[in-house]
Design a protein around this motif. Structure first.
Motif, PDB file in Angstrom:
ATOM      1  N   LEU A   1      12.400  27.848 167.267  1.00 32.06           N
ATOM      2  CA  LEU A   1      12.503  29.131 166.571  1.00 32.06           C
ATOM      3  C   LEU A   1      12.548  28.936 165.066  1.00 32.06           C
ATOM      4  CD1 LEU A   1      12.840  32.193 166.366  1.00 32.06           C
ATOM      5  CD2 LEU A   1      15.298  31.852 166.724  1.00 32.06           C
ATOM      6  N   TYR A   2      13.331  27.985 164.586  1.00 35.27           N
ATOM      7  CA  TYR A   2      13.455  27.771 163.137  1.00 35.27           C
ATOM      8  C   TYR A   2      12.115  27.328 162.553  1.00 35.27           C
ATOM      9  CZ  TYR A   2      18.552  28.049 163.685  1.00 35.27           C
ATOM     10  OH  TYR A   2      19.831  28.458 163.953  1.00 35.27           O
ATOM     11  N   TYR A   3      11.431  26.423 163.252  1.00 34.15           N
ATOM     12  CA  TYR A   3      10.110  26.005 162.793  1.00 34.15           C
ATOM     13  C   TYR A   3       9.149  27.191 162.771  1.00 34.15           C
ATOM     14  CZ  TYR A   3       5.542  23.912 162.511  1.00 34.15           C
ATOM     15  OH  TYR A   3       4.269  23.620 162.114  1.00 34.15           O
ATOM     16  N   SER A   4       9.205  28.031 163.793  1.00 36.44           N
ATOM     17  CA  SER A   4       8.319  29.198 163.856  1.00 36.44           C
ATOM     18  C   SER A   4       8.552  30.138 162.681  1.00 36.44           C
ATOM     19  CB  SER A   4       8.519  29.952 165.174  1.00 36.44           C
ATOM     20  OG  SER A   4       8.128  29.155 166.253  1.00 36.44           O
TER      21      SER A   4
ATOM     22  N   GLY B   1      14.585  17.922 163.248  1.00 42.05           N
ATOM     23  CA  GLY B   1      15.985  18.303 163.327  1.00 42.05           C
ATOM     24  C   GLY B   1      16.221  19.798 163.409  1.00 42.05           C
ATOM     25  N   MET B   2      15.265  20.504 163.992  1.00 40.66           N
ATOM     26  CA  MET B   2      15.408  21.963 164.117  1.00 40.66           C
ATOM     27  C   MET B   2      14.798  22.450 165.410  1.00 40.66           C
ATOM     28  SD  MET B   2      12.505  23.569 161.564  1.00 40.66           S
ATOM     29  CE  MET B   2      12.921  22.559 160.173  1.00 40.66           C
TER      30      MET B   2
ATOM     31  N   GLU C   1      11.321  23.814 149.258  1.00 38.04           N
ATOM     32  CA  GLU C   1      11.870  22.860 150.215  1.00 38.04           C
ATOM     33  C   GLU C   1      11.466  23.234 151.641  1.00 38.04           C
ATOM     34  OE1 GLU C   1      13.672  24.487 147.916  1.00 38.04           O
ATOM     35  OE2 GLU C   1      14.291  22.881 146.553  1.00 38.04           O
ATOM     36  N   GLY C   2      11.450  24.531 151.934  1.00 38.70           N
ATOM     37  CA  GLY C   2      11.022  25.001 153.249  1.00 38.70           C
ATOM     38  C   GLY C   2       9.559  24.697 153.496  1.00 38.70           C
ATOM     39  N   MET C   3       8.729  24.886 152.475  1.00 36.57           N
ATOM     40  CA  MET C   3       7.298  24.588 152.605  1.00 36.57           C
ATOM     41  C   MET C   3       7.093  23.099 152.851  1.00 36.57           C
ATOM     42  SD  MET C   3       4.480  26.116 152.739  1.00 36.57           S
ATOM     43  CE  MET C   3       2.791  25.581 152.881  1.00 36.57           C
ATOM     44  N   ALA C   4       7.848  22.276 152.150  1.00 40.13           N
ATOM     45  CA  ALA C   4       7.748  20.828 152.353  1.00 40.13           C
ATOM     46  C   ALA C   4       8.153  20.451 153.779  1.00 40.13           C
ATOM     47  CB  ALA C   4       8.619  20.095 151.330  1.00 40.13           C
ATOM     48  N   GLU C   5       9.162  21.135 154.305  1.00 39.76           N
ATOM     49  CA  GLU C   5       9.615  20.866 155.678  1.00 39.76           C
ATOM     50  C   GLU C   5       8.534  21.256 156.689  1.00 39.76           C
ATOM     51  OE1 GLU C   5      12.047  19.316 158.496  1.00 39.76           O
ATOM     52  OE2 GLU C   5      12.305  19.203 156.338  1.00 39.76           O
ATOM     53  N   VAL C   6       7.882  22.389 156.476  1.00 37.70           N
ATOM     54  CA  VAL C   6       6.782  22.795 157.365  1.00 37.70           C
ATOM     55  C   VAL C   6       5.669  21.754 157.316  1.00 37.70           C
ATOM     56  CG1 VAL C   6       4.939  24.489 157.734  1.00 37.70           C
ATOM     57  CG2 VAL C   6       7.234  25.273 157.220  1.00 37.70           C
ATOM     58  N   GLU C   7       5.299  21.335 156.117  1.00 36.16           N
ATOM     59  CA  GLU C   7       4.220  20.356 155.974  1.00 36.16           C
ATOM     60  C   GLU C   7       4.580  19.023 156.621  1.00 36.16           C
ATOM     61  OE1 GLU C   7       3.728  20.505 151.731  1.00 36.16           O
ATOM     62  OE2 GLU C   7       2.308  22.179 151.851  1.00 36.16           O
ATOM     63  N   ARG C   8       5.851  18.654 156.581  1.00 34.89           N
ATOM     64  CA  ARG C   8       6.297  17.410 157.195  1.00 34.89           C
ATOM     65  C   ARG C   8       6.309  17.517 158.725  1.00 34.89           C
ATOM     66  NH1 ARG C   8      10.662  14.969 159.069  1.00 34.89           N
ATOM     67  NH2 ARG C   8      12.162  16.620 158.752  1.00 34.89           N
ATOM     68  N   ALA C   9       6.731  18.668 159.254  1.00 32.32           N
ATOM     69  CA  ALA C   9       6.879  18.845 160.706  1.00 32.32           C
ATOM     70  C   ALA C   9       5.582  19.250 161.410  1.00 32.32           C
ATOM     71  CB  ALA C   9       7.954  19.892 160.986  1.00 32.32           C
ATOM     72  N   ALA C  10       4.664  19.865 160.694  1.00 36.26           N
ATOM     73  CA  ALA C  10       3.462  20.436 161.327  1.00 36.26           C
ATOM     74  C   ALA C  10       2.606  19.431 162.098  1.00 36.26           C
ATOM     75  CB  ALA C  10       2.623  21.182 160.287  1.00 36.26           C
ATOM     76  N   PRO C  11       2.305  18.255 161.565  1.00 33.24           N
ATOM     77  CA  PRO C  11       1.434  17.343 162.336  1.00 33.24           C
ATOM     78  C   PRO C  11       1.998  16.987 163.721  1.00 33.24           C
ATOM     79  CG  PRO C  11       1.546  16.638 160.045  1.00 33.24           C
ATOM     80  CD  PRO C  11       2.586  17.731 160.216  1.00 33.24           C
TER      81      PRO C  11
ATOM     82  N   ARG D   1      12.011  19.724 172.047  1.00 30.40           N
ATOM     83  CA  ARG D   1      12.444  18.327 171.930  1.00 30.40           C
ATOM     84  C   ARG D   1      11.746  17.624 170.771  1.00 30.40           C
ATOM     85  NH1 ARG D   1      10.652  15.371 175.868  1.00 30.40           N
ATOM     86  NH2 ARG D   1       9.862  17.031 177.163  1.00 30.40           N
ATOM     87  N   GLN D   2      10.435  17.838 170.657  1.00 31.65           N
ATOM     88  CA  GLN D   2       9.680  17.192 169.578  1.00 31.65           C
ATOM     89  C   GLN D   2      10.187  17.659 168.216  1.00 31.65           C
ATOM     90  OE1 GLN D   2       7.008  19.060 167.579  1.00 31.65           O
ATOM     91  NE2 GLN D   2       7.231  17.306 166.231  1.00 31.65           N
ATOM     92  N   LEU D   3      10.393  18.957 168.059  1.00 29.93           N
ATOM     93  CA  LEU D   3      10.847  19.476 166.766  1.00 29.93           C
ATOM     94  C   LEU D   3      12.279  19.034 166.458  1.00 29.93           C
ATOM     95  CD1 LEU D   3       9.192  22.983 166.845  1.00 29.93           C
ATOM     96  CD2 LEU D   3       8.766  21.183 165.158  1.00 29.93           C
ATOM     97  N   GLN D   4      13.131  18.983 167.453  1.00 35.66           N
ATOM     98  CA  GLN D   4      14.496  18.488 167.228  1.00 35.66           C
ATOM     99  C   GLN D   4      14.455  17.021 166.800  1.00 35.66           C
ATOM    100  OE1 GLN D   4      17.345  19.923 166.973  1.00 35.66           O
ATOM    101  NE2 GLN D   4      17.233  21.814 168.123  1.00 35.66           N
TER     102      GLN D   4
END
Length: 167
Positions: A41-44, A37-38, A105-115, A30-33
Motif C-alpha cells: 500500500l505504501y509503495y502504491s 521496507g514498506m 526523498e519519496g521520489m528517490a524511494e520509488v525509483e529505488r524500489a520500482a525495478p 514480501r518483496q517490497l518489505q
C-alpha cells in the motif's frame, strides 16, 4: 430471497481466484518489505503520486485511485509523512481538503524500489500468462471493478467515512 449457490465450475473459479490473489499480494508485499521496507500500500501511494501532475494529488482522488478508504489512506500518509516521503499541503480551492505531495526523498524511494517491484509483478503474474490471457485478465478485471463501483454507488471505499477526517 433464494440463495443462488455457486455451481461447481464457479466454485472452482472462485477458489482459484482467491488463491491467486492472496498469493500474488503476498509475493508483492514480501518483496517490497524486503527490498524497500514498506508494505505494498505504501509503495502504491508513492508510485501513484510519482505519476501525478507535480507529484501531487488531492487525498480524496488518491483514495479513489487506490480504491481504499480515506481513513486508511490518512493513516498511511501520516506514516509516510513521518518518514519524509510525503508531505501534506492545504488545498487552495477547497479549505476542507488536503493534498498529498511526494517529496524528493519519496521520489528517490520509488525509483529505488520500482525495478524489484516490477520484476516481481512480471515474474509472479505476466510471465505465467499468454498475450491473449493478459488481454482477458484486463477485460475481466475491468468488468468486475466497473460493476462493483456501479452497484455500490456511494458505498465505494473512498467515499466511506468510518471516522471524521479532513480528506
Amino acid at each position: 430471497m433464494t440463495t443462488r449457490w455457486l455451481t461447481p465450475k464457479e466454485q472452482r473459479a472462485w477458489r482459484a481466484y482467491i488463491a491467486a490473489s492472496h498469493l500474488l499480494e503476498d509475493a508483492i508485499d514480501r518483496q517490497l518489505q524486503q527490498d524497500a521496507g514498506m508494505p505494498h500500500l505504501y509503495y502504491s501511494i508513492l508510485a501513484t503520486l510519482s505519476e501525478a501532475p507535480d507529484r501531487r494529488l488531492r487525498m480524496t482522488d488518491l483514495a479513489e485511485g487506490l480504491k481504499i478508504t480515506r481513513p486508511r489512506l490518512t493513516y498511511a500518509v501520516t506514516r509516510l509523512e513521518k518518514d519524509g516521503l510525503v508531505r501534506r499541503e492545504s488545498c487552495q480551492w477547497d479549505k476542507r481538503g488536503s493534498i498529498a505531495a511526494l517529496t524528493d526523498e519519496g521520489m528517490a524511494e520509488v525509483e529505488r524500489a520500482a525495478p524489484g517491484h516490477v520484476e516481481t509483478v512480471r515474474s509472479a503474474l505476466f510471465d505465467r500468462l499468454t498475450e491473449e490471457q493478459v488481454g482477458q485478465l484486463e477485460e475481466i478485471s475491468r468488468a468486475i471493478a466497473e460493476g462493483l463501483q456501479t452497484d455500490t454507488g456511494d458505498e465505494v471505499p473512498w467515499r466511506r467515512r468510518s471516522s471524521p477526517s479532513c480528506s
